[in-house]
Design a protein around this motif. Structure first.
Motif, PDB file in Angstrom:
ATOM      1  N   SER A   3       5.709   0.458   1.134  1.00 15.72           N
ATOM      2  CA  SER A   3       4.270   0.309   0.907  1.00 15.72           C
ATOM      3  C   SER A   3       3.482   0.473   2.205  1.00 15.72           C
ATOM      4  CB  SER A   3       3.967  -1.042   0.262  1.00 15.72           C
ATOM      5  OG  SER A   3       4.375  -2.093   1.099  1.00 15.72           O
ATOM      6  N   LYS A   4       4.042   0.022   3.318  1.00 13.32           N
ATOM      7  CA  LYS A   4       3.357   0.196   4.607  1.00 13.32           C
ATOM      8  C   LYS A   4       3.316   1.663   5.007  1.00 13.32           C
ATOM      9  CE  LYS A   4       4.377  -4.376   6.352  1.00 13.32           C
ATOM     10  NZ  LYS A   4       5.044  -5.185   7.361  1.00 13.32           N
ATOM     11  N   VAL A   5       4.409   2.377   4.765  1.00 17.43           N
ATOM     12  CA  VAL A   5       4.446   3.809   5.087  1.00 17.43           C
ATOM     13  C   VAL A   5       3.443   4.565   4.214  1.00 17.43           C
ATOM     14  CG1 VAL A   5       5.884   5.890   5.008  1.00 17.43           C
ATOM     15  CG2 VAL A   5       6.819   3.772   5.923  1.00 17.43           C
ATOM     16  N   LEU A   6       3.421   4.255   2.922  1.00 17.62           N
ATOM     17  CA  LEU A   6       2.462   4.903   2.036  1.00 17.62           C
ATOM     18  C   LEU A   6       1.024   4.582   2.436  1.00 17.62           C
ATOM     19  CD1 LEU A   6       4.204   4.381  -1.418  1.00 17.62           C
ATOM     20  CD2 LEU A   6       3.884   6.535  -0.203  1.00 17.62           C
ATOM     21  N   GLY A   7       0.776   3.354   2.827  1.00 16.05           N
ATOM     22  CA  GLY A   7      -0.555   2.979   3.289  1.00 16.05           C
ATOM     23  C   GLY A   7      -0.965   3.737   4.531  1.00 16.05           C
ATOM     24  N   ALA A   8      -0.023   3.869   5.478  1.00 15.82           N
ATOM     25  CA  ALA A   8      -0.328   4.593   6.713  1.00 15.82           C
ATOM     26  C   ALA A   8      -0.590   6.072   6.434  1.00 15.82           C
ATOM     27  CB  ALA A   8       0.824   4.439   7.697  1.00 15.82           C
ATOM     28  N   VAL A   9       0.206   6.670   5.558  1.00 15.36           N
ATOM     29  CA  VAL A   9      -0.004   8.082   5.215  1.00 15.36           C
ATOM     30  C   VAL A   9      -1.349   8.260   4.512  1.00 15.36           C
ATOM     31  CG1 VAL A   9       0.849   9.968   3.762  1.00 15.36           C
ATOM     32  CG2 VAL A   9       2.445   8.655   5.153  1.00 15.36           C
ATOM     33  N   GLY A  10      -1.691   7.338   3.624  1.00 15.33           N
ATOM     34  CA  GLY A  10      -2.982   7.411   2.946  1.00 15.33           C
ATOM     35  C   GLY A  10      -4.152   7.326   3.907  1.00 15.33           C
ATOM     36  N   VAL A  11      -4.060   6.434   4.863  1.00 13.16           N
ATOM     37  CA  VAL A  11      -5.132   6.297   5.861  1.00 13.16           C
ATOM     38  C   VAL A  11      -5.239   7.560   6.714  1.00 13.16           C
ATOM     39  CG1 VAL A  11      -5.812   5.025   7.935  1.00 13.16           C
ATOM     40  CG2 VAL A  11      -5.072   3.786   5.903  1.00 13.16           C
ATOM     41  N   VAL A  12      -4.096   8.121   7.095  1.00 11.32           N
ATOM     42  CA  VAL A  12      -4.113   9.355   7.890  1.00 11.32           C
ATOM     43  C   VAL A  12      -4.777  10.491   7.105  1.00 11.32           C
ATOM     44  CG1 VAL A  12      -2.636  11.150   8.881  1.00 11.32           C
ATOM     45  CG2 VAL A  12      -2.167   8.747   9.370  1.00 11.32           C
TER      46      VAL A  12
END
Length: 87
Positions: A3-12
């Motif tokens: 979920s943290k990786v997906l969140g970071a990719v979404g923000v990018v």
């Protein structure tokens, strides 16, 4: 972790969309403006195609970023719910 990786990719993706939206476009030395603020007055016809394709890119990056962020939140919610059920 997922979920943290997906969140970071979404923000990018959202940040990349915002950068492309405010970055000015130039065609043959003529300023066309940006997606958020096209140049005032009459712009060359070449600007129409470039502004249109840039707005499609910005829309895609924004929608993709939001979708990835929502997926990250959903993964976190499911993981938390499973942790609560098994204990």
């Amino acid at each position: 972790m997922l979920s943290k990786v997906l969140g970071a990719v979404g923000v990018v993706l959202l940040i990349a969309g915002a950068v492309f939206a405010v970055r000015p476009i130039h065609v043959n030395g003529e300023a066309c403006g940006s997606v958020f603020q096209p140049e005032k007055g009459i712009t060359p016809m070449q600007c129409d195609a470039r502004l249109g394709s840039r707005s499609d890119l910005v829309t895609g990056l924004g929608a993709g970023g939001i979708a990835v962020l929502l997926t990250g939140f959903a993964v976190a919610a499911v993981r938390d719910r499973r942790a609560g059920v098994t204990s």
